[in-house]
Design an enzyme around this catalytic site. Structure first.
Site, PDB file in Angstrom:
ATOM      1  N   TYR A   1     -41.349  -8.312  -0.828  1.00 10.89           N
ATOM      2  CA  TYR A   1     -40.550  -7.434  -1.703  1.00 10.89           C
ATOM      3  C   TYR A   1     -40.409  -8.030  -3.103  1.00 10.89           C
ATOM      4  O   TYR A   1     -40.201  -9.228  -3.269  1.00 10.89           O
ATOM      5  CB  TYR A   1     -39.136  -7.260  -1.144  1.00 10.89           C
ATOM      6  CG  TYR A   1     -38.968  -6.337   0.020  1.00 10.89           C
ATOM      7  CD1 TYR A   1     -39.831  -5.270   0.253  1.00 10.89           C
ATOM      8  CD2 TYR A   1     -37.905  -6.511   0.895  1.00 10.89           C
ATOM      9  CE1 TYR A   1     -39.638  -4.421   1.330  1.00 10.89           C
ATOM     10  CE2 TYR A   1     -37.702  -5.662   1.975  1.00 10.89           C
ATOM     11  CZ  TYR A   1     -38.580  -4.629   2.183  1.00 10.89           C
ATOM     12  OH  TYR A   1     -38.392  -3.796   3.254  1.00 10.89           O
ATOM     13  N   GLU A   2     -40.449  -7.163  -4.130  1.00  8.80           N
ATOM     14  CA  GLU A   2     -40.172  -7.544  -5.520  1.00  8.80           C
ATOM     15  C   GLU A   2     -41.015  -8.721  -5.998  1.00  8.80           C
ATOM     16  O   GLU A   2     -40.584  -9.554  -6.769  1.00  8.80           O
ATOM     17  CB  GLU A   2     -38.682  -7.859  -5.715  1.00  8.80           C
ATOM     18  CG  GLU A   2     -37.750  -6.730  -5.353  1.00  8.80           C
ATOM     19  CD  GLU A   2     -38.012  -5.458  -6.151  1.00  8.80           C
ATOM     20  OE1 GLU A   2     -38.576  -5.547  -7.259  1.00  8.80           O
ATOM     21  OE2 GLU A   2     -37.660  -4.369  -5.652  1.00  8.80           O
ATOM     22  N   GLY A   3     -42.253  -8.757  -5.551  1.00 10.43           N
ATOM     23  CA  GLY A   3     -43.165  -9.829  -5.958  1.00 10.43           C
ATOM     24  C   GLY A   3     -43.250 -10.903  -4.899  1.00 10.43           C
ATOM     25  O   GLY A   3     -42.238 -11.428  -4.441  1.00 10.43           O
TER      26      GLY A   3
END
Length: 296
Positions: free
Chosen positions: A150-152
């Site tokens: 998630y999110e990178g």
């Protein structure tokens, strides 16, 4: 946009802390009830829960200490975010913004990577029952798996901290190391042997992170492939040292409180910080070696 991404990364890091805490609670409850095997060195003849087995206690302490360290980093960075946005002093806002930019990727990357090992240990404490769905232990492991993405991914977070560190010549990292060293000096000055042992371990962590930082700065432009190869170990190294620092500070407060009154909560804070110092901070040297000597 950057502020929004900082919030998102912080929140995913906190998700890692949350699932880690729940996995620990679940494993602890099971270990208190499950009767299996003889306890080594125990001659009482009593049947006791697996909580009394040394390796089960080690796993539970590992889960507890890494979760507490992750929570401490996440809350600390959340405080930096608030001060960077709302503090009336412009210099304080700027200093907190620099610390926020340096450590937000650590919250996201380190706390979610930690959750992999913590929930893995949660299954291990359950033994064969850990794979039986009715116990729920394996669900936490599955829940934790996605949060490193998630999110990178972790590598993207590691590139962020590496780029930030190299771009400014390590100034933010050096200020952070100075703050950690100041805490170490205060722990040694306390005269408390437990706090001194924590400070000594923290000193080893500071030295490892300082050496890795200098290597990263020296190689980031000249040998970017080598710098990138060590980026995830650098993120984990940073998380360990900062986590140890933020465990040491409440341990010092707990030691002060114990001088005035007895309390299991304060004793537990010191015990958990001591475990982290003795079992987790030594990993800093391995990450330093991988960064400095293992890129090729």
């Amino acid at each position: 946009m950057f502020t929004m991404m900082n919030h998102a990364r912080l929140n995913v890091g906190l998700e890692g802390v949350g699932v880690s805490e729940r996995s620990y609670q679940h494993a602890l409850a099971y270990a208190r009830e499950r009767i299996q095997g003889k306890i080594i060195g125990d001659k009482s003849g009593e049947k006791k829960p697996i909580l009394h087995h040394p390796d089960v206690r080690r796993m539970l302490m590992d889960m507890k200490s890494r979760t507490e360290a992750g929570r401490a980093i996440a809350y600390y960075v959340a405080g930096c975010m608030d001060r960077a946005h709302s503090h009336p002093d412009a210099d304080v806002r700027a200093a907190n913004q620099r610390r926020l930019e340096l450590l937000t990727p650590v919250v996201k990357g380190w706390c979610t990577e930690n959750a992999q090992g913590i929930t893995w240990n949660g299954v291990q404490v359950h033994g064969g029952m850990g794979f039986i769905e009715e116990t729920g232990a394996a669900q936490y492991m599955r829940d934790a798996r996605i949060i490193t993405i998630y999110e990178g991914t972790t590598a993207i977070q590691a590139n962020l901290i590496g780029r930030k560190t190299a771009k400014e010549g390590g100034k933010s990292m050096q200020q952070l190391l100075a703050d950690i060293a100041e805490t170490g000096s205060a722990l040694r000055a306390s005269g408390n042997p437990q706090l001194k042992a924590i400070a000594d371990a923290l000193g080893d962590g500071i030295a490892a992170l300082d050496e890795a930082t200098n290597w990263l700065i020296a190689n980031y432009d000249a040998n970017p492939q080598a710098a990138a190869a060590g980026s995830v170990p650098f993120l984990k190294l940073t998380g360990i040292v900062v986590g140890g620092w933020l465990m040491a500070r409440p341990a010092a407060v707990a030691a002060e409180r114990l001088e005035a009154a007895d309390g299991d909560f304060y004793k537990a804070k010191i015990a958990t910080a001591s475990y982290f110092a003795q079992h987790v901070i030594p990993e800093a040297n391995s990450y330093r070696d991988a960064i400095v000597g293992g890129a090729e």
